[in-house]
Design a protein around this motif. Structure first.
Motif, mmCIF file in Angstrom:
data_model
loop_
_atom_site.group_PDB
_atom_site.id
_atom_site.type_symbol
_atom_site.label_atom_id
_atom_site.label_comp_id
_atom_site.label_asym_id
_atom_site.label_seq_id
_atom_site.Cartn_x
_atom_site.Cartn_y
_atom_site.Cartn_z
ATOM 1 N N LYS A 172 10.551 -33.312 -69.493
ATOM 2 C CA LYS A 172 11.004 -34.480 -70.234
ATOM 3 C C LYS A 172 11.910 -35.381 -69.383
ATOM 4 N N ARG A 173 12.688 -34.791 -68.482
ATOM 5 C CA ARG A 173 13.597 -35.577 -67.636
ATOM 6 C C ARG A 173 12.918 -36.132 -66.400
ATOM 7 N N ALA A 174 11.828 -35.522 -65.983
ATOM 8 C CA ALA A 174 11.156 -35.939 -64.749
ATOM 9 C C ALA A 174 10.480 -37.300 -64.928
ATOM 10 N N PRO A 175 10.309 -38.042 -63.830
ATOM 11 C CA PRO A 175 9.560 -39.310 -63.913
ATOM 12 C C PRO A 175 8.167 -39.063 -64.484
ATOM 13 N N LYS A 176 7.724 -39.950 -65.341
ATOM 14 C CA LYS A 176 6.437 -39.780 -66.016
ATOM 15 C C LYS A 176 5.285 -39.896 -65.028
ATOM 16 N N ARG A 177 4.405 -38.903 -65.065
ATOM 17 C CA ARG A 177 3.210 -38.901 -64.225
ATOM 18 C C ARG A 177 1.986 -38.679 -65.109
ATOM 19 N N HIS A 178 0.835 -38.913 -64.553
ATOM 20 C CA HIS A 178 -0.398 -38.721 -65.309
ATOM 21 C C HIS A 178 -0.485 -37.258 -65.760
ATOM 22 N N PRO A 179 -0.818 -37.000 -67.030
ATOM 23 C CA PRO A 179 -0.882 -35.619 -67.524
ATOM 24 C C PRO A 179 -1.816 -34.726 -66.707
ATOM 25 N N LEU A 180 -2.946 -35.257 -66.267
ATOM 26 C CA LEU A 180 -3.874 -34.461 -65.456
ATOM 27 C C LEU A 180 -3.264 -34.106 -64.106
ATOM 28 N N GLU A 181 -2.549 -35.048 -63.510
ATOM 29 C CA GLU A 181 -1.889 -34.787 -62.229
ATOM 30 C C GLU A 181 -0.850 -33.686 -62.380
ATOM 31 N N MET A 182 -0.036 -33.777 -63.438
ATOM 32 C CA MET A 182 0.993 -32.769 -63.672
ATOM 33 C C MET A 182 0.387 -31.408 -63.959
ATOM 34 N N ALA A 183 -0.650 -31.373 -64.791
ATOM 35 C CA ALA A 183 -1.279 -30.102 -65.152
ATOM 36 C C ALA A 183 -1.918 -29.455 -63.930
ATOM 37 N N ALA A 184 -2.671 -30.244 -63.140
ATOM 38 C CA ALA A 184 -3.350 -29.701 -61.966
ATOM 39 C C ALA A 184 -2.361 -29.268 -60.900
ATOM 40 N N GLY A 185 -1.337 -30.087 -60.650
ATOM 41 C CA GLY A 185 -0.342 -29.733 -59.645
ATOM 42 C C GLY A 185 0.443 -28.496 -60.025
ATOM 43 N N SER A 186 0.879 -28.441 -61.273
ATOM 44 C CA SER A 186 1.650 -27.300 -61.758
ATOM 45 C C SER A 186 0.832 -26.014 -61.691
ATOM 46 N N MET A 187 -0.411 -26.076 -62.180
ATOM 47 C CA MET A 187 -1.241 -24.872 -62.210
ATOM 48 C C MET A 187 -1.629 -24.419 -60.810
ATOM 49 N N SER A 188 -1.883 -25.353 -59.900
ATOM 50 C CA SER A 188 -2.260 -24.998 -58.532
ATOM 51 C C SER A 188 -1.124 -24.272 -57.827
ATOM 52 N N VAL A 189 0.085 -24.799 -57.958
ATOM 53 C CA VAL A 189 1.241 -24.151 -57.330
ATOM 54 C C VAL A 189 1.497 -22.786 -57.969
ATOM 55 N N GLY A 190 1.416 -22.726 -59.301
ATOM 56 C CA GLY A 190 1.621 -21.457 -59.993
ATOM 57 C C GLY A 190 0.587 -20.412 -59.605
ATOM 58 N N ALA A 191 -0.682 -20.820 -59.500
ATOM 59 C CA ALA A 191 -1.745 -19.893 -59.116
ATOM 60 C C ALA A 191 -1.534 -19.382 -57.698
ATOM 61 N N PHE A 192 -1.119 -20.260 -56.789
ATOM 62 C CA PHE A 192 -0.847 -19.846 -55.406
ATOM 63 C C PHE A 192 0.289 -18.832 -55.363
ATOM 64 N N PHE A 193 1.353 -19.108 -56.107
ATOM 65 C CA PHE A 193 2.509 -18.219 -56.152
ATOM 66 C C PHE A 193 2.096 -16.838 -56.672
ATOM 67 N N ILE A 194 1.349 -16.808 -57.765
ATOM 68 C CA ILE A 194 0.914 -15.539 -58.352
ATOM 69 C C ILE A 194 -0.080 -14.828 -57.438
ATOM 70 N N GLY A 195 -0.955 -15.605 -56.797
ATOM 71 C CA GLY A 195 -1.933 -15.010 -55.895
ATOM 72 C C GLY A 195 -1.275 -14.263 -54.752
ATOM 73 N N VAL A 196 -0.284 -14.874 -54.134
ATOM 74 C CA VAL A 196 0.433 -14.234 -53.024
ATOM 75 C C VAL A 196 1.155 -12.982 -53.519
ATOM 76 N N ALA A 197 1.847 -13.093 -54.638
ATOM 77 C CA ALA A 197 2.587 -11.949 -55.181
ATOM 78 C C ALA A 197 1.645 -10.806 -55.553
ATOM 79 N N THR A 198 0.471 -11.137 -56.106
ATOM 80 C CA THR A 198 -0.490 -10.105 -56.494
ATOM 81 C C THR A 198 -1.051 -9.388 -55.276
#
Length: 302
Positions: A172-198
């Motif tokens: 809510k505080r972050a600068p507004k970005r396209h919902p698809l950009e935020m969803a894809a960026g967030s999920m990609s980083v999260g998947a990478f983080f979990i992939g390495v940890a797994t």
């Protein structure tokens, strides 16, 4: 029209996330929980990036943008998924659901101090406390008897709830970005983080051969409760208040219990029947007044 769309998407998101309880139960029968989480997030990231690119949306290649992707990807998906998985190794699912009820309470408190226009009122305070009471009623007061028996696991679940609360406020505080950009960026980083940890922590020699049902469960989780739900979430979070968004954490356990009864044939208890109207009333108290006010403001702007 905007209010109807917001309410409809909120309810759809609650139903989608409610379904994940039953699907995860099927998936972990033959697939390690860490592999299941990585599978759903990895598939979700691929779908979100593909949809984003097909719509002509691109990642913003700046440190500021990727900092938000990292924060929301790790704090909003990867870290809470790990904390919940660890917590539920030692804590019953009923107590876990109650502890996750900390999320909407924390969201309302954080929003009061951080977000302009989202002040804490007696009505909203009573609403979130009533919702938390509804979760206790849903799973039974006996679930609370286990508090303190495995403190580390319970702290992990509370930590996951706080991650979700912080994530909502950060977006809510972050600068507004396209919902698809935020969803894809967030999920990609999260998947990478979990992939390495797994890969670092997983014992490949002990992995069982997954059943067809479990594989289908992972695919469903990746497509619907992960990719599709994230698109709805990032679209919706910029349209409604943080405390309204957070109330979904009360609705999801109730929806999950109902789906478990209808789909998996689990027994419907008296507690579940009594908890549903309590949670619905709590959500109404927190959201109704602010939704009406927001709609009025938008009508004036038009």
């Amino acid at each position: 029209m905007d209010r109807a769309l917001n309410v409809g998407l909120w309810l759809l998101l609650a139903v989608i996330w409610s379904s994940s309880y039953a699907i995860i139960k099927i998936g972990v029968e033959t697939i390690d929980p860490a592999v299941l989480v990585f599978g759903r997030m990895g598939l979700g990231a691929i779908i979100l990036v593909a949809v984003m690119l097909s719509r002509g949306v691109r990642f913003e290649m700046s440190w500021a943008a990727w900092r938000i992707y990292f924060i929301t990807g790790v704090m909003g998906t990867a870290l809470p998924f790990f904390l919940i998985s660890y917590g539920e190794l030692h804590v019953s699912s009923s107590l876990a659901a109650i502890l996750m009820g900390v999320a909407p309470i924390a969201s309302v408190v954080l929003a009061h101090f951080v977000l302009a226009g989202e002040r804490l009122t007696k009505r909203s305070t009573f609403g979130v406390l009533l919702g938390f009471g509804g979760l206790i009623l849903l799973f039974g007061i006996d679930a609370l008897s286990a508090i303190g028996s495995h403190l580390v696991g319970q702290i992990a679940l509370v930590g996951a709830a706080l991650c979700y609360a912080l994530n909502t406020v950060v977006i809510k505080r972050a600068p507004k970005r396209h919902p698809l950009e935020m969803a894809a960026g967030s999920m990609s980083v999260g998947a990478f983080f979990i992939g390495v940890a797994t890969l670092v922590s997983l014992d490949v020699s002990n992995l069982a051969t997954p059943s067809t049902e479990s594989v289908i469960a992972v695919i469903f989780l990746g497509v619907v409760p992960t990719a599709f739900a994230m698109m709805i979430f990032f679209f919706l979070v910029n349209r409604i208040e943080a405390k309204q968004m957070s109330q979904i954490n009360f609705a999801v356990p109730v929806g999950g219990a109902i789906i478990g009864v209808l789909w998996l044939g689990e027994q419907l208890t008296t507690n579940q029947l009594l908890a549903l109207p309590v949670v619905v009333l709590a959500i109404y108290l927190v959201t109704s007044k602010t939704v009406v006010r927001a709609a009025a403001v938008m009508s004036v702007k038009r």
